[in-house]
Scaffold this active site. Structure first.
Site, PDB file in Angstrom:
ATOM      1  N   HIS A  51      -2.228  12.486  -7.922  1.00  0.00           N
ATOM      2  CA  HIS A  51      -1.743  11.729  -6.755  1.00  0.00           C
ATOM      3  C   HIS A  51      -2.354  12.335  -5.489  1.00  0.00           C
ATOM      4  CE1 HIS A  51       0.881  10.103  -3.684  1.00  0.00           C
ATOM      5  NE2 HIS A  51       1.117   9.128  -4.537  1.00  0.00           N
ATOM      6  N   ASN A  57       7.203   5.570  -8.013  1.00  0.00           N
ATOM      7  CA  ASN A  57       6.988   7.012  -7.828  1.00  0.00           C
ATOM      8  C   ASN A  57       8.008   7.487  -6.796  1.00  0.00           C
ATOM      9  OD1 ASN A  57       6.152   9.584  -7.264  1.00  0.00           O
ATOM     10  ND2 ASN A  57       4.177   8.992  -6.347  1.00  0.00           N
ATOM     11  N   GLY A  65       2.596   5.130   2.450  1.00  0.00           N
ATOM     12  CA  GLY A  65       3.724   5.493   3.307  1.00  0.00           C
ATOM     13  C   GLY A  65       3.506   5.142   4.770  1.00  0.00           C
ATOM     14  N   GLU A  79      -1.133  13.127  -2.810  1.00  0.00           N
ATOM     15  CA  GLU A  79      -0.331  14.221  -2.215  1.00  0.00           C
ATOM     16  C   GLU A  79      -0.558  15.528  -2.976  1.00  0.00           C
ATOM     17  OE1 GLU A  79       3.315  11.978  -2.261  1.00  0.00           O
ATOM     18  OE2 GLU A  79       2.443  10.649  -0.757  1.00  0.00           O
ATOM     19  N   SER A 134       2.190   1.118   0.139  1.00  0.00           N
ATOM     20  CA  SER A 134       3.046   0.216   0.911  1.00  0.00           C
ATOM     21  C   SER A 134       3.322  -1.114   0.203  1.00  0.00           C
ATOM     22  CB  SER A 134       2.456  -0.019   2.315  1.00  0.00           C
ATOM     23  OG  SER A 134       2.358   1.213   3.019  1.00  0.00           O
ATOM     24  N   GLU A 144      -5.059   4.081  -5.043  1.00  0.00           N
ATOM     25  CA  GLU A 144      -4.158   4.251  -3.897  1.00  0.00           C
ATOM     26  C   GLU A 144      -4.968   4.734  -2.692  1.00  0.00           C
ATOM     27  OE1 GLU A 144       0.187   4.859  -5.246  1.00  0.00           O
ATOM     28  OE2 GLU A 144      -0.737   6.825  -5.055  1.00  0.00           O
ATOM     29  N   LYS A 201       8.629  10.390  -5.817  1.00  0.00           N
ATOM     30  CA  LYS A 201       8.213  11.595  -5.061  1.00  0.00           C
ATOM     31  C   LYS A 201       9.382  12.590  -5.035  1.00  0.00           C
ATOM     32  CE  LYS A 201       4.848   8.732  -2.760  1.00  0.00           C
ATOM     33  NZ  LYS A 201       3.982   8.469  -1.635  1.00  0.00           N
TER      34      LYS A 201
HETATM   35  P1  13P Z   1       4.363   3.997  -0.580  1.00  0.00           P
HETATM   36  O1  13P Z   1       4.667   2.819  -1.481  1.00  0.00           O
HETATM   37  O2  13P Z   1       5.577   4.636  -0.007  1.00  0.00           O
HETATM   38  O3  13P Z   1       3.301   3.649   0.414  1.00  0.00           O
HETATM   39  O4  13P Z   1       3.731   5.122  -1.545  1.00  0.00           O
HETATM   40  C1  13P Z   1       2.678   4.800  -2.386  1.00  0.00           C
HETATM   41  C2  13P Z   1       2.483   5.915  -3.330  1.00  0.00           C
HETATM   42  O5  13P Z   1       2.010   6.981  -2.971  1.00  0.00           O
HETATM   43  C3  13P Z   1       2.897   5.716  -4.722  1.00  0.00           C
HETATM   44  O6  13P Z   1       2.414   6.731  -5.538  1.00  0.00           O
END
Ligand code: 13P
Length: 260
Positions: A102, A10, A180, A104, A220, A174, A12
């Site tokens: 997601h 992803n 992150g 976010e 992560s 997740e 982003k």
């Molecule tokens: P990270 O791998 O940067 O922690 O992000 C996970 C994520 O949100 C994947 O959709």
């Protein structure tokens, strides 16, 4: 029942279309050079909308061993929805996967399970596979109700879907506190919730559907921790954020994602 592992990057809001071309070419080249067999672990990149056409062009022209997709979709089919992108538009670009719900999107855009449910239906109707994201924030984890919270969110996100529609769904667990942050859920933490997700799907749709549904872990994930995560029986792959922006690192994750 064998489930082909899926490693989905992803991106982003990172990498413009020129950077996307370079990244995808490099990723594909490493996978090809290492004789990676896409039948053992599927690799996909979920890219910004503005990158999709460029990624489609090189994946198709060079028959790269990669699927590609988007990070969101509109709840609507067409019309006066400024800034939105429909499932039909994504299908026209040959997209395979679309992330939905997601954390976010849920956090910054107030997306609800009901909206996620509508999006999943639109995607299934367009022949696209949703990657439905669920997971608890830190306060829920601290309160110890993360399993119920996550299963409940999934229930709302999948509400009233037929078994045929569910066949076009990949679930991604997740935990928000692990995204992150460098804070990875332990493989046992991830297995606890993902095992409960599979049991819930078995209750709702029967054992065969549950055994066929892929459930990913996200938060992560890196090449250094993916093997121990993949060693857990119910974890079928990873949704990778930051580490998917580096093609060498993401290729390692894909290659290490092969379960014994
Ligand atoms: P990270 O791998 O940067 O922690 O992000 C996970 C994520 O949100 C994947 O959709």
């Amino acid at each position: 029942m064998t489930r082909t592992p899926l490693m989905a990057g992803n991106w982003k809001m990172n990498l413009d279309h020129l950077e996307a071309i370079a990244t995808v070419q490099k990723l594909a080249q490493i996978l090809i050079d290492s004789k990676h067999d896409a039948a053992t672990v599927e690799a996909a990149v979920l890219v910004p909308f503005t990158d999709i056409r460029s990624v489609q062009t090189i994946v198709d022209a060079d028959k790269l061993p990669l699927a590609y997709g988007a990070q969101d979709v509109s709840e609507h089919d067409s019309g006066a929805y400024t800034g939105e992108i429909s499932a039909a538009m994504l299908a026209k670009l040959g997209v395979t996967y679309v992330a939905v719900g997601h954390s976010e999107r849920r956090e910054y855009h107030g997306e609800t399970d009901a909206q996620v449910n509508t999006k999943v239906r639109k995607l299934a109707a367009a022949g696209l596979t949703s990657i439905v994201c669920v997971g608890e924030p830190l306060e829920i984890r601290k309160a110890g109700t993360h399993v119920e919270y996550t299963v409940d969110s999934l229930k709302g996100s999948l509400a009233d879907l037929s078994a045929d529609e569910l066949a076009k769904v990949v679930v991604a667990y997740e935990p928000v506190w692990a995204i992150g942050t460098g804070e990875v859920a332990t493989p046992e933490d991830a297995q606890e919730v993902i095992g409960a997700i599979r049991e819930a799907i078995a209750q709702w749709y029967g054992a065969d559907v549950a055994a066929a549904t892929r459930v990913l872990y996200g938060g992560s994930v890196k090449s250094g921790n993916v093997a121990e995560i993949m060693a857990k029986p119910d974890i079928d792959g990873a949704l990778v954020g930051g580490a998917s922006l580096d093609p060498e690192e993401f290729a390692k994750i894909v290659i290490l994602g092969k379960t014994a």
